[in-house]
Write an enzyme that holds these catalytic residues in place. Sequence first.
Site, PDB file in Angstrom:
ATOM      1  N   TYR A   1     103.318  21.975  77.257  1.00  0.00           N
ATOM      2  CA  TYR A   1     102.291  22.858  76.679  1.00  0.00           C
ATOM      3  C   TYR A   1     102.821  23.700  75.520  1.00  0.00           C
ATOM      4  O   TYR A   1     102.341  24.798  75.275  1.00  0.00           O
ATOM      5  CB  TYR A   1     101.679  23.781  77.744  1.00  0.00           C
ATOM      6  CG  TYR A   1     101.441  23.160  79.084  1.00  0.00           C
ATOM      7  CD1 TYR A   1     100.618  22.040  79.226  1.00  0.00           C
ATOM      8  CD2 TYR A   1     102.029  23.672  80.234  1.00  0.00           C
ATOM      9  CE1 TYR A   1     100.396  21.453  80.465  1.00  0.00           C
ATOM     10  CE2 TYR A   1     101.807  23.095  81.476  1.00  0.00           C
ATOM     11  CZ  TYR A   1     100.995  21.986  81.590  1.00  0.00           C
ATOM     12  OH  TYR A   1     100.778  21.414  82.819  1.00  0.00           O
ATOM     13  N   HIS A   2     103.798  23.172  74.778  1.00  0.00           N
ATOM     14  CA  HIS A   2     104.406  23.939  73.690  1.00  0.00           C
ATOM     15  C   HIS A   2     104.311  23.215  72.345  1.00  0.00           C
ATOM     16  O   HIS A   2     105.308  23.114  71.622  1.00  0.00           O
ATOM     17  CB  HIS A   2     105.886  24.221  73.999  1.00  0.00           C
ATOM     18  CG  HIS A   2     106.121  24.977  75.256  1.00  0.00           C
ATOM     19  ND1 HIS A   2     107.317  24.935  75.960  1.00  0.00           N
ATOM     20  CD2 HIS A   2     105.309  25.815  75.965  1.00  0.00           C
ATOM     21  CE1 HIS A   2     107.224  25.705  77.031  1.00  0.00           C
ATOM     22  NE2 HIS A   2     106.019  26.248  77.055  1.00  0.00           N
ATOM     23  N   PRO A   3     103.143  22.727  71.933  1.00  0.00           N
ATOM     24  CA  PRO A   3     103.060  22.064  70.627  1.00  0.00           C
ATOM     25  C   PRO A   3     103.259  23.067  69.496  1.00  0.00           C
ATOM     26  O   PRO A   3     102.775  24.196  69.555  1.00  0.00           O
ATOM     27  CB  PRO A   3     101.648  21.474  70.619  1.00  0.00           C
ATOM     28  CG  PRO A   3     100.857  22.373  71.521  1.00  0.00           C
ATOM     29  CD  PRO A   3     101.825  22.777  72.606  1.00  0.00           C
TER      30      PRO A   3
END
EC number: 1.1.99.32
Length: 531
Positions: free
Chosen positions: A468-470
């Site tokens: 969840y870290h784009p």
Amino acid sequence: MTSGFDYIVVGGGSAGCVLAARLSENPSVRVCLIEAGRRDTHPLIHMPVGFAKMTTGPHTWDLLTEPQKHANNRQIPYVQGRILGGGSSINAEVFTRGHPSDFDRWAAEGADGWSFRDVQKYFIRSEGNAVFSGTWHGTNGPLGVSNLAEPNPTSRAFVQSCQEMGLPYNPDFNGASQEGAGIYQMTIRNNRRCSTAVGYLRPALGRKNLTVVTRALVLKIVFNGTRATGVQYIANGTLNTAEASQEIVVTAGAIGTPKLMMLSGVGPAAHLRENGIPVVQDLPGVGENLQDHFGVDIVAELKTDESFDKYRKLHWMLWAGLEYTMFRSGPVASNVVEGGAFWYSDPSSGVPDLQFHFLAEAGAEAGVTSVPKGASGITLNSYVLRPKSRGTVRLRSADPRVNPMVDPNFLGDPADLETSAEGVRLSYEMFSQPSLEKHIRKTCFFSGKQPTMQMYRDYAREHGRTSYHPTCTCKMGRDDMSVVDPRLKVHGLEGIRICDSSVMPSLLGSNTNAATIMISERAADFIQGNA
């Protein structure tokens, strides 16, 4: 309907809530914040334990990656927040900033003025830490940060196991040293989640100069030549235009921002023409350079019911709910992702290149393996902190209602596979230390086997997922593939900036929420002329 403002902030996520709150502190300017999702009224959002139920459903964008050819051709669910507060309203509340060298690297990559020495004061400004103070921490900021009052016994055992295999104990991953194992600090205040919607935006909602529009689909940014003048959006079935006399700031995140920029005619010219979109500015870097942490989970079944899985049983669930309602304590006050570590795949590395998240539960998140019904388990997630793989965000259609094509290109660089496999090996070793091993009945997938590095590689390909870290899809810099300059102004255009995780030149060695908030604090100073 047409309405006028000084500033329009497009996207009410982690970044947008900060920026709207800061800009509206000046009563002489009119600020509009536009968010596609709902207000953050769902009670599970505000219970720390509720994050596990927020990784799917109406508060997220229904995104799925393109088939990942280096990860067994799987299409991987790609969770992004669609709610006021964005990711800060649905994430696991882990508070880590990144290593100081990450920001020094940004400066070396062309983000002049973004070294750690430059940005540290913005981290401190944002932080309202209930435990730490001094050089490394702030105590008066809007973002509540605290320690867990009662870590689960298995989380404590995890930290002890890490020490048994040689990792030092670290009480503060955001202090002088990142390496080691400990219990994470959380974005929790008074045992409730402190998102940017809570910490920043909520105190500002009473201001007459701030307008917040939710459930609004932004169609495009309107340009007059090369100057951004307004935003077209649909709300309640009505087409609206909001006009900005000063600036439009795009804060739609590392997936939403490049999508909106391309829909508005800003991006790779050939791709825009393929989709029938008139080109306003040819910027080939829009949607390029996607970087994310590829997380791999291992799960173990426990001999006892010490983990949070026991609260799936009705009588325990009722007890936990009652305890939280009456005393704001107990398992509901935990974010589940309690323990953590930063360590090395290669001992000669200058900084940790692996991060671990220990969950005192099995299958807490959608799509992650659980244990048999009625049993209790634990999960250990690991990921490569600075992957070499690069992906893309591209339009699937010129229709704003259609999700873009997201291709993180996970494991596209062979080095990422090797480091991921080493992360799985270390996770397995952590589970094998005395303090944790005594709790474990069996480790799923590896039970009864003598694992090899090839097994770890195969496991990573089959079970890895987004963390969840784009980031980095509209990167900051001076080179031909950069999209914004170091003051976050879009190259070649006027009246428009980008302010979210998409502007990071490269991925941080940690969770990304704290740094996204820091970027927004700095952007507010840029816009207001204070920096």
